[in-house]
Design a protein around this motif. Structure first.
Motif, PDB file in Angstrom:
ATOM      1  N   LEU A  18      45.895  98.018 -35.748  1.00 34.83           N
ATOM      2  CA  LEU A  18      46.813  98.223 -34.621  1.00 34.83           C
ATOM      3  C   LEU A  18      46.815  97.033 -33.676  1.00 34.83           C
ATOM      4  O   LEU A  18      47.873  96.591 -33.212  1.00 34.83           O
ATOM      5  N   LEU A  19      45.626  96.510 -33.383  1.00 42.29           N
ATOM      6  CA  LEU A  19      45.557  95.335 -32.512  1.00 42.29           C
ATOM      7  C   LEU A  19      46.230  94.126 -33.153  1.00 42.29           C
ATOM      8  O   LEU A  19      46.890  93.337 -32.468  1.00 42.29           O
ATOM      9  N   GLY A  20      46.087  93.979 -34.442  1.00 37.78           N
ATOM     10  CA  GLY A  20      46.757  92.884 -35.142  1.00 37.78           C
ATOM     11  C   GLY A  20      48.264  92.985 -35.041  1.00 37.78           C
ATOM     12  O   GLY A  20      48.953  91.982 -34.813  1.00 37.78           O
ATOM     13  N   LEU A  21      48.801  94.205 -35.216  1.00 38.69           N
ATOM     14  CA  LEU A  21      50.249  94.393 -35.100  1.00 38.69           C
ATOM     15  C   LEU A  21      50.741  94.089 -33.686  1.00 38.69           C
ATOM     16  O   LEU A  21      51.793  93.464 -33.499  1.00 38.69           O
ATOM     17  N   LEU A  22      49.986  94.512 -32.678  1.00 43.13           N
ATOM     18  CA  LEU A  22      50.405  94.263 -31.300  1.00 43.13           C
ATOM     19  C   LEU A  22      50.293  92.787 -30.923  1.00 43.13           C
ATOM     20  O   LEU A  22      51.160  92.264 -30.210  1.00 43.13           O
ATOM     21  N   VAL A  23      49.268  92.120 -31.398  1.00 46.07           N
ATOM     22  CA  VAL A  23      49.139  90.682 -31.123  1.00 46.07           C
ATOM     23  C   VAL A  23      50.272  89.919 -31.806  1.00 46.07           C
ATOM     24  O   VAL A  23      50.824  88.972 -31.239  1.00 46.07           O
ATOM     25  N   TYR A  24      50.644  90.352 -33.015  1.00 48.23           N
ATOM     26  CA  TYR A  24      51.781  89.734 -33.703  1.00 48.23           C
ATOM     27  C   TYR A  24      53.064  89.899 -32.884  1.00 48.23           C
ATOM     28  O   TYR A  24      53.839  88.947 -32.731  1.00 48.23           O
ATOM     29  N   GLN A  25      53.281  91.090 -32.330  1.00 44.36           N
ATOM     30  CA  GLN A  25      54.470  91.325 -31.506  1.00 44.36           C
ATOM     31  C   GLN A  25      54.427  90.477 -30.240  1.00 44.36           C
ATOM     32  O   GLN A  25      55.450  89.911 -29.835  1.00 44.36           O
ATOM     33  N   GLU A  53      53.396 100.496 -36.726  1.00 46.82           N
ATOM     34  CA  GLU A  53      52.432 100.628 -35.629  1.00 46.82           C
ATOM     35  C   GLU A  53      52.357 102.076 -35.155  1.00 46.82           C
ATOM     36  O   GLU A  53      51.266 102.616 -34.941  1.00 46.82           O
ATOM     37  N   TYR A  54      53.514 102.712 -34.987  1.00 47.74           N
ATOM     38  CA  TYR A  54      53.540 104.098 -34.540  1.00 47.74           C
ATOM     39  C   TYR A  54      52.904 105.022 -35.565  1.00 47.74           C
ATOM     40  O   TYR A  54      52.171 105.958 -35.208  1.00 47.74           O
ATOM     41  N   VAL A  55      53.163 104.777 -36.833  1.00 49.90           N
ATOM     42  CA  VAL A  55      52.572 105.604 -37.895  1.00 49.90           C
ATOM     43  C   VAL A  55      51.055 105.425 -37.911  1.00 49.90           C
ATOM     44  O   VAL A  55      50.308 106.408 -38.024  1.00 49.90           O
ATOM     45  N   LEU A  56      50.586 104.209 -37.774  1.00 52.13           N
ATOM     46  CA  LEU A  56      49.152 103.947 -37.755  1.00 52.13           C
ATOM     47  C   LEU A  56      48.489 104.584 -36.544  1.00 52.13           C
ATOM     48  O   LEU A  56      47.375 105.110 -36.649  1.00 52.13           O
ATOM     49  N   GLN A  57      49.162 104.577 -35.400  1.00 53.65           N
ATOM     50  CA  GLN A  57      48.639 105.234 -34.216  1.00 53.65           C
ATOM     51  C   GLN A  57      48.548 106.743 -34.441  1.00 53.65           C
ATOM     52  O   GLN A  57      47.576 107.384 -34.033  1.00 53.65           O
ATOM     53  N   GLY A  58      49.545 107.321 -35.086  1.00 51.94           N
ATOM     54  CA  GLY A  58      49.516 108.746 -35.396  1.00 51.94           C
ATOM     55  C   GLY A  58      48.399 109.087 -36.373  1.00 51.94           C
ATOM     56  O   GLY A  58      47.724 110.113 -36.223  1.00 51.94           O
ATOM     57  N   ILE A  59      48.193 108.237 -37.378  1.00 47.13           N
ATOM     58  CA  ILE A  59      47.114 108.446 -38.338  1.00 47.13           C
ATOM     59  C   ILE A  59      45.765 108.390 -37.635  1.00 47.13           C
ATOM     60  O   ILE A  59      44.872 109.203 -37.904  1.00 47.13           O
ATOM     61  N   LEU A  60      45.612 107.441 -36.714  1.00 44.16           N
ATOM     62  CA  LEU A  60      44.357 107.324 -35.974  1.00 44.16           C
ATOM     63  C   LEU A  60      44.086 108.576 -35.151  1.00 44.16           C
ATOM     64  O   LEU A  60      42.978 109.113 -35.172  1.00 44.16           O
ATOM     65  N   SER A  61      45.080 109.052 -34.433  1.00 43.09           N
ATOM     66  CA  SER A  61      44.898 110.251 -33.613  1.00 43.09           C
ATOM     67  C   SER A  61      44.599 111.471 -34.469  1.00 43.09           C
ATOM     68  O   SER A  61      43.720 112.275 -34.144  1.00 43.09           O
ATOM     69  N   ALA A  84      55.769 108.375 -29.105  1.00 46.02           N
ATOM     70  CA  ALA A  84      56.682 109.425 -29.574  1.00 46.02           C
ATOM     71  C   ALA A  84      57.879 109.564 -28.639  1.00 46.02           C
ATOM     72  O   ALA A  84      59.011 109.763 -29.097  1.00 46.02           O
ATOM     73  N   SER A  85      57.648 109.447 -27.334  1.00 53.15           N
ATOM     74  CA  SER A  85      58.771 109.561 -26.394  1.00 53.15           C
ATOM     75  C   SER A  85      59.723 108.366 -26.532  1.00 53.15           C
ATOM     76  O   SER A  85      60.942 108.532 -26.444  1.00 53.15           O
ATOM     77  N   LEU A  86      59.184 107.164 -26.750  1.00 55.17           N
ATOM     78  CA  LEU A  86      60.043 106.006 -26.988  1.00 55.17           C
ATOM     79  C   LEU A  86      60.852 106.188 -28.263  1.00 55.17           C
ATOM     80  O   LEU A  86      62.036 105.843 -28.310  1.00 55.17           O
ATOM     81  N   TYR A  87      60.224 106.726 -29.289  1.00 52.89           N
ATOM     82  CA  TYR A  87      60.909 106.921 -30.558  1.00 52.89           C
ATOM     83  C   TYR A  87      62.006 107.975 -30.436  1.00 52.89           C
ATOM     84  O   TYR A  87      63.097 107.816 -30.979  1.00 52.89           O
ATOM     85  N   GLN A  88      61.735 109.048 -29.707  1.00 54.72           N
ATOM     86  CA  GLN A  88      62.732 110.110 -29.538  1.00 54.72           C
ATOM     87  C   GLN A  88      63.927 109.642 -28.721  1.00 54.72           C
ATOM     88  O   GLN A  88      65.056 110.054 -28.967  1.00 54.72           O
ATOM     89  N   ARG A  89      63.681 108.789 -27.735  1.00 61.59           N
ATOM     90  CA  ARG A  89      64.776 108.266 -26.910  1.00 61.59           C
ATOM     91  C   ARG A  89      65.442 107.054 -27.548  1.00 61.59           C
ATOM     92  O   ARG A  89      66.328 106.452 -26.942  1.00 61.59           O
ATOM     93  N   ARG A  90      64.997 106.680 -28.737  1.00 58.10           N
ATOM     94  CA  ARG A  90      65.524 105.537 -29.485  1.00 58.10           C
ATOM     95  C   ARG A  90      65.419 104.224 -28.691  1.00 58.10           C
ATOM     96  O   ARG A  90      66.331 103.401 -28.686  1.00 58.10           O
ATOM     97  N   ARG A  91      64.289 104.077 -28.009  1.00 57.37           N
ATOM     98  CA  ARG A  91      64.039 102.853 -27.263  1.00 57.37           C
ATOM     99  C   ARG A  91      62.857 102.089 -27.845  1.00 57.37           C
ATOM    100  O   ARG A  91      62.275 101.239 -27.176  1.00 57.37           O
ATOM    101  N   HIS A  92      62.495 102.417 -29.079  1.00 57.21           N
ATOM    102  CA  HIS A  92      61.333 101.788 -29.690  1.00 57.21           C
ATOM    103  C   HIS A  92      61.649 100.427 -30.300  1.00 57.21           C
ATOM    104  O   HIS A  92      60.762  99.609 -30.472  1.00 57.21           O
ATOM    105  N   LEU A  93      62.908 100.189 -30.627  1.00 50.93           N
ATOM    106  CA  LEU A  93      63.288  98.910 -31.226  1.00 50.93           C
ATOM    107  C   LEU A  93      63.767  97.937 -30.161  1.00 50.93           C
ATOM    108  O   LEU A  93      64.329  98.327 -29.140  1.00 50.93           O
TER     109      LEU A  93
END
Length: 136
Positions: A18-25, A53-61, A84-93
């Motif tokens: 997860l940290l690798g994905l965020l540092v890449y972003q 990233e979101y899927v990996l965060q869900g797997i971790l939780s 999840a709230s960002l994804y539902q509001r379609r503001r994740h991209l």
């Protein structure tokens, strides 16, 4: 031997991913800010890793929840709910046309996520060492 050190080891590697994905972003956003990359390429690269990233965060939780580490599941839950709230509001991209207007906001969001994940990483590392020493 208890399986708890292995649980913490798996959580440690998931957190590193997860940290690798965020540092890449963050690197893509920094490249965009310093004009090393065009907005389309930056947005494409960031958007390609947001959902994993979101899927990996869900797997971790879910992993913390199923392994019985309730405190760590509760600590990772706010980040999961925010995603999840960002994804539902379609503001994740990241939008290509608005990326320069939201550049500072996007960087701050990802930096806050990095701070939360670093805290979780240190806690999981502490509990991994604690559980290994407890077995002896």
């Amino acid at each position: 031997m208890d399986s708890s050190p292995f649980v913490w080891l798996i959580a440690f590697f998931i957190l590193l991913g997860l940290l690798g994905l965020l540092v890449y972003q963050l690197m893509c956003l920094a490249d965009l800010e310093f004009d090393y990359i065009n907005p389309y390429d930056s947005a494409t690269r960031i958007n390609a890793v947001v959902v994993p990233e979101y899927v990996l965060q869900g797997i971790l939780s879910l992993f913390f929840l199923l392994s019985g580490h309730w405190a760590m599941a509760l600590l990772s839950l706010p980040l999961l709910c925010y995603d999840a709230s960002l994804y539902q509001r379609r503001r994740h991209l990241v939008d290509v046309t608005e990326i320069f207007n939201h550049l500072n906001l996007e960087k701050k969001r990802r930096l806050v996520k990095v701070v939360v994940l670093v805290i979780l990483l240190f806690l999981s590392l502490f509990w991994m060492i604690w559980s290994m020493l407890e077995d002896e």
